[in-house]
Design a protein around this motif. Structure first.
Motif, short mmCIF file in Angstrom:
data_model
loop_
_atom_site.label_atom_id
_atom_site.label_comp_id
_atom_site.label_asym_id
_atom_site.label_seq_id
_atom_site.Cartn_x
_atom_site.Cartn_y
_atom_site.Cartn_z
N LEU A 128 -5.99 8.27 2.33
CA LEU A 128 -6.15 7.66 1.01
C LEU A 128 -5.16 6.52 0.88
O LEU A 128 -3.99 6.66 1.23
N THR A 129 -5.63 5.38 0.39
CA THR A 129 -4.78 4.20 0.26
C THR A 129 -4.85 3.68 -1.17
O THR A 129 -5.93 3.52 -1.73
N VAL A 130 -3.70 3.42 -1.74
CA VAL A 130 -3.59 2.87 -3.08
C VAL A 130 -2.87 1.53 -2.97
O VAL A 130 -1.79 1.46 -2.37
N GLU A 131 -3.48 0.49 -3.51
CA GLU A 131 -2.82 -0.81 -3.52
C GLU A 131 -1.86 -0.85 -4.70
O GLU A 131 -2.21 -0.43 -5.80
N ILE A 132 -0.64 -1.32 -4.45
CA ILE A 132 0.39 -1.32 -5.48
C ILE A 132 1.04 -2.69 -5.61
O ILE A 132 1.06 -3.46 -4.65
N HIS B 149 0.81 -1.21 0.00
CA HIS B 149 0.00 0.00 0.00
C HIS B 149 0.85 1.27 0.00
O HIS B 149 1.91 1.30 0.61
N CYS C 278 -0.59 12.28 -0.26
CA CYS C 278 -1.16 12.18 -1.60
C CYS C 278 -1.05 13.55 -2.28
O CYS C 278 -0.76 14.56 -1.63
#
Length: 133
Positions: free
Chosen positions: A88-92, A80, A123
């Motif tokens: 805000l969380t983005v899966e990578i 993440h 972010c």
């Protein structure tokens, strides 16, 4: 051992699914308390631990060491990017990290190595807001 699928566990899972980003057990409990669910803090902790164990929730430790949870949107192992300001969380995907972990473990005689990598930062929106202030 599998956890029983009680109404309390289902309500915790539902509340987690409607929460943006990662949340602590205490914060989720406060939300459930405000909704008069009657679900206790210990039940929230047990439900979150079970959801994390069965892959229904992601779990990580904040930079301060607090356990945080969110409803999992990607099955299997992943990493993440997490905004320290808004959550805000983005899966990578992190192919280079996966290779590094295997190589490092092997170089030291370890097998069956596991790892957790979460990257905390700001972010774009939060960074822009900070720069405008």
């Amino acid at each position: 051992m599998a956890q029983r699928n009680t109404w309390q566990r289902e309500r915790v899972k539902e509340a987690l699914a409607h929460t943006r980003g990662f949340v602590s057990a205490q914060t989720l409990h406060a939300q459930l308390r405000d909704e008069n669910t009657g679900i206790g803090l210990a039940t929230v902790y047990r439900a979150l631990a079970g959801l994390a164990a069965d892959g229904s929730a992601d779990s990580l430790q904040s930079p301060e060491g607090e356990s945080l949870y969110r409803a999992c949107t990607t099955p299997g192992h992943h990493h993440h990017l997490i905004c320290r300001s808004c959550g805000l969380t983005v899966e990578i995907e992190a192919t280079a990290v996966e290779q590094w972990a295997r190589t490092t473990a092997s170089q030291h005689g370890f097998t069956d190595a596991e790892h957790i990598v979460d990257i905390f930062g700001l972010c774009r929106s939060c960074a822009l807001a900070r720069d405008r202030a």
